[in-house]
Design a protein around this motif. Structure first.
Motif, short mmCIF file in Angstrom:
data_model
loop_
_atom_site.label_atom_id
_atom_site.label_comp_id
_atom_site.label_asym_id
_atom_site.label_seq_id
_atom_site.Cartn_x
_atom_site.Cartn_y
_atom_site.Cartn_z
N GLU A 2 0.83 -1.19 0.00
CA GLU A 2 0.00 0.00 0.00
C GLU A 2 0.87 1.25 0.00
O GLU A 2 1.93 1.29 0.63
N THR A 3 0.42 2.28 -0.70
CA THR A 3 1.17 3.53 -0.76
C THR A 3 0.71 4.53 0.30
O THR A 3 1.38 5.51 0.56
N THR A 4 -0.47 4.28 0.88
CA THR A 4 -0.97 5.14 1.95
C THR A 4 -1.47 4.29 3.11
O THR A 4 -1.73 3.09 2.96
N ALA A 5 -1.61 4.92 4.27
CA ALA A 5 -2.14 4.23 5.45
C ALA A 5 -3.09 5.18 6.17
O ALA A 5 -2.92 6.40 6.12
N GLY A 6 -4.09 4.62 6.84
CA GLY A 6 -5.02 5.42 7.65
C GLY A 6 -4.66 5.32 9.11
O GLY A 6 -4.59 4.22 9.66
N LEU A 7 -4.41 6.46 9.74
CA LEU A 7 -4.01 6.49 11.16
C LEU A 7 -4.96 7.37 11.96
O LEU A 7 -5.38 8.43 11.50
N GLY A 8 -5.27 6.90 13.17
CA GLY A 8 -6.12 7.68 14.05
C GLY A 8 -5.41 8.91 14.58
O GLY A 8 -4.26 8.82 15.03
N ILE A 9 -6.06 10.04 14.53
CA ILE A 9 -5.48 11.30 15.00
C ILE A 9 -6.54 12.09 15.76
O ILE A 9 -7.72 11.72 15.79
N ARG A 10 -6.13 13.19 16.38
CA ARG A 10 -7.05 14.19 16.93
C ARG A 10 -6.98 15.40 16.02
O ARG A 10 -5.90 15.92 15.73
N ARG A 11 -8.13 15.87 15.57
CA ARG A 11 -8.18 17.00 14.64
C ARG A 11 -8.94 18.17 15.28
O ARG A 11 -9.95 17.97 15.96
#
Length: 263
Positions: A2-11
């Motif tokens: 995969e070229t991207t990853a989804g990561l949990g953040i605070r926005r």
């Protein structure tokens, strides 16, 4: 991979903090061995990696092109690439990262180059390609339409090879040089002529990007961003047309203005 990853953040947005998922670019360390000798480790985006290897080895002068490469073995799990070559430029392999001062194009002005670059960039580019403003705006619009990963992550560089009326090949990478090497490798593998093409680049045109464009053999580079002073000086001496700030209905031509025609 995969070229991207989804990561949990605070926005934080509109006065509130909340949980969200960010799409980020993946970094992939890739170590290249040439005839069993370790050459370099490149941190890249894990996409079109064979193109990257071919483009990198050729643009750095380690090999002269596809004819010098017998085999490329990609070991994705460990990040190793084993290249078997029938010719290797030992001088460039040894000194490719050593900078020295040389006079640019015989004009007695000192510039910094990588030592292995000098023989690859000293000839002036004589491309016959010319572009009209409408064609430049159209090419940039098409290029940006193909920049999905950049829009999602904001963490990659995009590059493209184009003719007057077509975007031929688009590549992205976390490394700006890598994106151009992927373009170069694709062209070498598919025997695509580059002398009558232009490069579109998503970022600033630095002196190193200008040198890479010269080594690829394109006579025009287009960007939404600006070139540096050294890049402009080198573009003028190497006869490369550098066009920046392509935004809205305007742009700036910093060198080689004769290749940009009025509508």
């Amino acid at each position: 991979m995969e070229t991207t990853a989804g990561l949990g953040i605070r926005r934080f947005k509109e006065g509130h903090m909340f949980d969200d998922v960010a799409t980020v670019a993946v970094e992939y360390p890739m170590t290249i061995y040439v005839n069993d000798d370790e050459l370099v480790t490149i941190v890249c985006t894990p996409e079109y990696t064979e193109d990257l290897v071919v483009g990198f080895l050729t643009s750095e002068g380690i090999v002269r092109g596809m004819a010098d490469i017998d085999r490329i073995e990609m070991i994705e799990a460990t990040g190793h690439v084993k290249v078997t070559a029938n010719f290797v430029n030992k001088f460039n392999a040894k000194y490719r990262a050593k900078r020295y001062i040389t006079s640019c194009c015989g004009k007695s002005r000192e510039n910094f180059y990588f030592q292995s670059d000098a023989s690859l960039v000293e000839s002036r580019n004589e491309t016959d390609l010319q572009l009209q403003p409408a064609e430049i705006f159209d090419l940039m619009q098409r290029f940006e339409a193909d920049s999905d990963i950049f829009r999602q992550t904001g963490g990659v560089h995009n590059a493209a090879l184009c003719s007057r009326d077509e975007v031929i090949c688009v590549r992205m990478d976390i490394g700006r040089h890598n994106a151009l090497d992927k373009i170069y490798g694709h062209c070498l593998k598919n025997n695509i002529s580059m002398s009558d093409k232009a490069i579109i680049f998503s970022g600033r045109i630095s002196s190193e990007i200008l040198v890479k464009t010269a080594k690829i053999g394109c006579g025009i580079i287009l960007s939404r961003s600006a070139p540096t002073e050294l890049a402009i000086e080198m573009a003028r001496e190497l006869n490369i047309t550098a066009v920046g700030f392509i935004r809205g209905d305007g742009f700036s031509v910093y060198s080689g203005h004769e290749r940009i025609l009025e509508n």
